[in-house]
Design a protein around this motif. Structure first.
Motif, PDB file in Angstrom:
ATOM      1  N   ASP A 367      59.780  59.643  63.882  1.00  0.00           N
ATOM      2  CA  ASP A 367      60.761  60.709  64.075  1.00  0.00           C
ATOM      3  C   ASP A 367      60.311  61.985  63.354  1.00  0.00           C
ATOM      4  O   ASP A 367      60.351  63.085  63.920  1.00  0.00           O
ATOM      5  N   ARG A 368      59.847  61.840  62.111  1.00  0.00           N
ATOM      6  CA  ARG A 368      59.415  63.004  61.329  1.00  0.00           C
ATOM      7  C   ARG A 368      58.169  63.651  61.930  1.00  0.00           C
ATOM      8  O   ARG A 368      57.977  64.860  61.816  1.00  0.00           O
ATOM      9  N   GLN A 369      57.335  62.838  62.563  1.00  0.00           N
ATOM     10  CA  GLN A 369      56.115  63.362  63.171  1.00  0.00           C
ATOM     11  C   GLN A 369      56.352  63.940  64.567  1.00  0.00           C
ATOM     12  O   GLN A 369      55.452  64.532  65.159  1.00  0.00           O
ATOM     13  N   GLY A 370      57.571  63.755  65.089  1.00  0.00           N
ATOM     14  CA  GLY A 370      57.884  64.249  66.424  1.00  0.00           C
ATOM     15  C   GLY A 370      57.400  63.362  67.554  1.00  0.00           C
ATOM     16  O   GLY A 370      57.348  63.791  68.712  1.00  0.00           O
ATOM     17  N   PHE A 371      57.060  62.088  67.235  1.00  0.00           N
ATOM     18  CA  PHE A 371      56.586  61.173  68.269  1.00  0.00           C
ATOM     19  C   PHE A 371      57.740  60.628  69.109  1.00  0.00           C
ATOM     20  O   PHE A 371      57.633  60.479  70.329  1.00  0.00           O
ATOM     21  N   SER A 372      58.845  60.285  68.455  1.00  0.00           N
ATOM     22  CA  SER A 372      59.982  59.667  69.136  1.00  0.00           C
ATOM     23  C   SER A 372      61.214  59.814  68.256  1.00  0.00           C
ATOM     24  O   SER A 372      61.112  60.053  67.047  1.00  0.00           O
ATOM     25  N   SER A 373      62.392  59.641  68.859  1.00  0.00           N
ATOM     26  CA  SER A 373      63.657  59.783  68.148  1.00  0.00           C
ATOM     27  C   SER A 373      64.067  58.467  67.510  1.00  0.00           C
ATOM     28  O   SER A 373      64.176  57.436  68.186  1.00  0.00           O
ATOM     29  N   MET A 374      64.302  58.481  66.206  1.00  0.00           N
ATOM     30  CA  MET A 374      64.762  57.276  65.517  1.00  0.00           C
ATOM     31  C   MET A 374      66.146  56.871  66.011  1.00  0.00           C
ATOM     32  O   MET A 374      66.414  55.680  66.216  1.00  0.00           O
ATOM     33  N   GLU A 375      67.026  57.838  66.208  1.00  0.00           N
ATOM     34  CA  GLU A 375      68.385  57.508  66.647  1.00  0.00           C
ATOM     35  C   GLU A 375      68.365  56.820  68.007  1.00  0.00           C
ATOM     36  O   GLU A 375      69.103  55.848  68.234  1.00  0.00           O
ATOM     37  N   GLU A 376      67.521  57.297  68.922  1.00  0.00           N
ATOM     38  CA  GLU A 376      67.438  56.665  70.232  1.00  0.00           C
ATOM     39  C   GLU A 376      66.880  55.249  70.133  1.00  0.00           C
ATOM     40  O   GLU A 376      67.316  54.344  70.843  1.00  0.00           O
ATOM     41  N   LYS A 377      65.889  55.071  69.246  1.00  0.00           N
ATOM     42  CA  LYS A 377      65.331  53.728  69.054  1.00  0.00           C
ATOM     43  C   LYS A 377      66.391  52.782  68.524  1.00  0.00           C
ATOM     44  O   LYS A 377      66.513  51.644  68.995  1.00  0.00           O
ATOM     45  N   MET A 378      67.190  53.242  67.572  1.00  0.00           N
ATOM     46  CA  MET A 378      68.230  52.401  66.994  1.00  0.00           C
ATOM     47  C   MET A 378      69.327  52.103  68.016  1.00  0.00           C
ATOM     48  O   MET A 378      69.851  50.993  68.085  1.00  0.00           O
ATOM     49  N   ARG A 379      69.661  53.092  68.825  1.00  0.00           N
ATOM     50  CA  ARG A 379      70.703  52.891  69.840  1.00  0.00           C
ATOM     51  C   ARG A 379      70.249  51.857  70.866  1.00  0.00           C
ATOM     52  O   ARG A 379      71.022  50.958  71.245  1.00  0.00           O
ATOM     53  N   THR A 380      69.012  51.958  71.309  1.00  0.00           N
ATOM     54  CA  THR A 380      68.491  50.995  72.280  1.00  0.00           C
ATOM     55  C   THR A 380      68.442  49.590  71.688  1.00  0.00           C
ATOM     56  O   THR A 380      68.818  48.601  72.339  1.00  0.00           O
ATOM     57  N   ALA A 381      67.990  49.504  70.444  1.00  0.00           N
ATOM     58  CA  ALA A 381      67.897  48.200  69.787  1.00  0.00           C
ATOM     59  C   ALA A 381      69.280  47.596  69.553  1.00  0.00           C
ATOM     60  O   ALA A 381      69.476  46.385  69.699  1.00  0.00           O
ATOM     61  N   TYR A 382      70.245  48.434  69.196  1.00  0.00           N
ATOM     62  CA  TYR A 382      71.618  47.969  68.979  1.00  0.00           C
ATOM     63  C   TYR A 382      72.175  47.325  70.249  1.00  0.00           C
ATOM     64  O   TYR A 382      72.799  46.259  70.206  1.00  0.00           O
ATOM     65  N   ALA A 383      71.923  47.964  71.370  1.00  0.00           N
ATOM     66  CA  ALA A 383      72.433  47.441  72.640  1.00  0.00           C
ATOM     67  C   ALA A 383      71.813  46.086  72.974  1.00  0.00           C
ATOM     68  O   ALA A 383      72.487  45.186  73.495  1.00  0.00           O
ATOM     69  N   LYS A 384      70.549  45.916  72.645  1.00  0.00           N
ATOM     70  CA  LYS A 384      69.856  44.662  72.971  1.00  0.00           C
ATOM     71  C   LYS A 384      70.199  43.548  71.981  1.00  0.00           C
ATOM     72  O   LYS A 384      70.239  42.363  72.340  1.00  0.00           O
ATOM     73  N   GLY A 403      60.930  37.016  66.361  1.00  0.00           N
ATOM     74  CA  GLY A 403      61.845  37.505  67.374  1.00  0.00           C
ATOM     75  C   GLY A 403      62.319  38.927  67.134  1.00  0.00           C
ATOM     76  O   GLY A 403      62.159  39.500  66.056  1.00  0.00           O
ATOM     77  N   PHE A 404      62.934  39.488  68.168  1.00  0.00           N
ATOM     78  CA  PHE A 404      63.498  40.841  68.118  1.00  0.00           C
ATOM     79  C   PHE A 404      64.517  40.977  67.000  1.00  0.00           C
ATOM     80  O   PHE A 404      64.647  42.040  66.382  1.00  0.00           O
ATOM     81  N   ASN A 405      65.229  39.878  66.701  1.00  0.00           N
ATOM     82  CA  ASN A 405      66.304  39.940  65.702  1.00  0.00           C
ATOM     83  C   ASN A 405      65.798  40.313  64.317  1.00  0.00           C
ATOM     84  O   ASN A 405      66.446  41.084  63.599  1.00  0.00           O
ATOM     85  N   ILE A 406      64.639  39.779  63.898  1.00  0.00           N
ATOM     86  CA  ILE A 406      64.163  40.069  62.548  1.00  0.00           C
ATOM     87  C   ILE A 406      63.308  41.334  62.495  1.00  0.00           C
ATOM     88  O   ILE A 406      62.967  41.784  61.386  1.00  0.00           O
ATOM     89  N   TYR A 407      62.981  41.906  63.627  1.00  0.00           N
ATOM     90  CA  TYR A 407      62.231  43.163  63.676  1.00  0.00           C
ATOM     91  C   TYR A 407      63.195  44.328  63.923  1.00  0.00           C
ATOM     92  O   TYR A 407      63.793  44.876  63.009  1.00  0.00           O
ATOM     93  N   ASP A 408      63.374  44.702  65.174  1.00  0.00           N
ATOM     94  CA  ASP A 408      64.246  45.829  65.510  1.00  0.00           C
ATOM     95  C   ASP A 408      65.697  45.560  65.121  1.00  0.00           C
ATOM     96  O   ASP A 408      66.413  46.470  64.690  1.00  0.00           O
ATOM     97  N   GLY A 409      66.138  44.310  65.264  1.00  0.00           N
ATOM     98  CA  GLY A 409      67.507  43.980  64.895  1.00  0.00           C
ATOM     99  C   GLY A 409      67.766  44.185  63.413  1.00  0.00           C
ATOM    100  O   GLY A 409      68.829  44.682  63.012  1.00  0.00           O
ATOM    101  N   ALA A 410      66.800  43.828  62.588  1.00  0.00           N
ATOM    102  CA  ALA A 410      66.950  44.037  61.150  1.00  0.00           C
ATOM    103  C   ALA A 410      66.882  45.517  60.806  1.00  0.00           C
ATOM    104  O   ALA A 410      67.573  45.980  59.890  1.00  0.00           O
ATOM    105  N   ALA A 411      66.063  46.279  61.540  1.00  0.00           N
ATOM    106  CA  ALA A 411      66.010  47.730  61.323  1.00  0.00           C
ATOM    107  C   ALA A 411      67.352  48.375  61.664  1.00  0.00           C
ATOM    108  O   ALA A 411      67.816  49.290  60.966  1.00  0.00           O
ATOM    109  N   VAL A 412      67.993  47.897  62.722  1.00  0.00           N
ATOM    110  CA  VAL A 412      69.328  48.386  63.084  1.00  0.00           C
ATOM    111  C   VAL A 412      70.327  48.081  61.972  1.00  0.00           C
ATOM    112  O   VAL A 412      71.208  48.896  61.662  1.00  0.00           O
TER     113      VAL A 412
END
Length: 483
Positions: A367-384, A403-412
């Motif tokens: 997000d800080r580097q302008g590659f992608s939005s952290m909020e959008e990543k978290m929103r997508t992960a939250y939905a999944k 699994g997704f739960n301990i990676y993106d899910g834990a980040a959420v």
């Protein structure tokens, strides 16, 4: 090539002696009632992994590898302390042929049996071992790196005839006898021998190299910070070591294919500024005195946080000439040096404490580097995550690793905590976590306790318990529209 000075060898020897002398606990007195140590450490996901009855304080591994044929011989010296009166104890091995076993310099009886997670080496000393007393085990063995172990292999083979270790979560025992549990961390020495022209690498600091029999070279390394066996990072390949210096004197050393130095030098030279960014963001200094990247020619496609020497397959950097998004994975594995390597989960059930922060801070970097939005990543992960909780378990109670739960899910989950308590409190929680448990082990309840203590807010406890252990997503603070 440097030769190991006698002072370096003496330093390593003195370090081992100091480690043993510093062993905790008083000498045992009174009755002596030896019993076998447990053949598993009781991990919820890997019940038979690891062993009980002792605590390893230092591993000293001599490993002689022949490229192309993948034959090897090894001598593992284990300096440990008994945690009960022991009549016998186990070590984890897999696909290793044991030659001899000695305990405190005396030949010991031994037997190999097949377990669910690999093979068990049961050692019976001539005389029992007293609780709280230090003891030394020496196992000589041999094998071949192409022998198929039980489960996923720890060995990764390169086209040049070399290898690299990818031992997580349970394959350190394909290289040497160990107590393969996250909660038994120890310091390490490595003495890796290979033919002249081949370069070994290992966790820790390179002390130097010295001549060995038959025109071979032995390279000596010392890791003075405690490490769980699953973070073992050794290799022998046609590779070049690139050295540098990071912030406040951190020694940087990287290993890249010998004929691709020009390609990878600009990549590895970014690690110093990345360490600075993570130190500033976390508010905690890098936990080790050395760090580096191991980029292999081929044979491995993932990335892994081997302690002080993160491992990368070449595919991460194939578009490096046109995009810097590859730095995301560099930040991910570097963050693991704090989360997982320095602060290690007591059991694999708390693996979200490794992967969640690594995903979170890599997303923040992107997000800080302008590659992608952290909020959008978290929103997508939250939905999944909501459905994943019911199939694979919530972040704090996964039914399996990876699994997704301990990676993106834990980040959420971490993102939700930040939303709930605010940035300043969140940063204080993370900083306290890393300082309080530096070099040790901790689990989910420890994280919750720390968050409550730092925020002085009892409501943080049920909040985190819901996010970590519930089978349904709790509402996301600050985002009532997320579903």
């Amino acid at each position: 090539m440097t030769r190991t000075p006698r002072t370096a060898v003496a330093t390593a020897t003195a370090f081992v002696a100091l480690t043993l002398c510093a062993a905790p606990g008083a000498l045992a007195h009174g009755s002596f009632d030896p019993k076998p140590g447990a053949d598993g450490a009781g991990d919820p996901l890997f019940p038979t992994l690891g062993n009980g009855g002792y605590d390893v304080r230092h591993y000293d591994l001599s490993f002689d590898f022949t490229p192309v044929t993948y034959d090897f011989t090894g001598v593992m010296k284990i300096y440990a302390g008994a945690t009960q009166d022991l009549s016998s104890f186990n070590l984890d091995i897999d696909s290793l042929a044991v030659d001899t076993v000695k305990v405190n310099g005396e030949d010991a009886a031994w037997a190999v049996s097949l377990g669910k997670s690999g093979q068990e080496l049961t050692v019976t000393p001539v005389r029992g071992l007293r609780d709280h007393r230090p003891f030394e085990v020496t196992v000589t063995y041999h094998g071949n790196g192409r022998t198929k172990p039980i489960g996923a292999p720890g060995w990764r083979h390169m086209s040049d005839g070399g290898f690299v270790s990818a031992a997580q979560a349970s394959r350190a025992d394909t290289f040497a006898p160990v107590n393969d549990t996250t909660k038994d961390k120890a310091t390490w020495s490595f003495h890796l021998t290979a033919p002249d022209g081949w370069t070994p690498a290992a966790n820790g600091t390179l002390l130097g190299s010295r001549a060995a029999a038959g025109g071979r070279i032995t390279w000596d390394f010392l890791l003075g910070s405690r490490m769980a066996p699953e973070l073992l990072g050794i290799s022998v390949a046609r590779q070049t070591m690139l050295i540098g210096q990071g912030p406040h004197g951190i020694r940087l050393r990287h290993y890249v294919p010998a004929d691709q130095v020009a390609t990878y030098r600009p990549i590895v030279e970014q690690t110093g500024e990345q360490i600075e960014w993570l130190e500033e963001t976390l508010g905690v200094r890098f936990p080790f005195s050395t760090y580096g990247m191991q980029i292999v020619r081929d044979g491995y496609g993932d990335a892994l946080e081997n302690q002080t020497l993160s491992l990368f397959g070449p595919g991460w950097f194939k578009n490096a000439a046109t995009s810097r998004t590859y730095t995301n994975v560099m930040i991910h594995e570097m963050a693991h040096q704090w989360f997982g390597d320095s602060v290690t989960p007591t059991t694999w059930q708390s693996a979200w404490l490794n992967e969640g922060p690594a995903v979170y801070y890599a997303a923040l970097w992107a997000d800080r580097q302008g590659f992608s939005s952290m909020e959008e990543k978290m929103r997508t992960a939250y939905a999944k995550l909501d459905a994943v909780r019911r199939t694979d378990g919530p972040p704090g109670l996964p039914t399996a690793l990876g699994g997704f739960n301990i990676y993106d899910g834990a980040a959420v989950t971490l993102y939700a905590l930040r939303q709930q308590i605010g940035q300043e409190n969140f940063d204080a929680v993370i900083r306290s976590w890393l300082i309080r448990h530096r070099g040790g082990n901790a689990d989910s309840q420890d994280f919750i306790d720390n968050a409550v203590k730092v925020t002085h807010d009892p409501s943080v406890r049920p909040f985190l318990e819901d996010w970590l252990f519930s089978t349904e997503n709790p509402p996301m603070p600050g985002h009532p529209d997320w579903s």
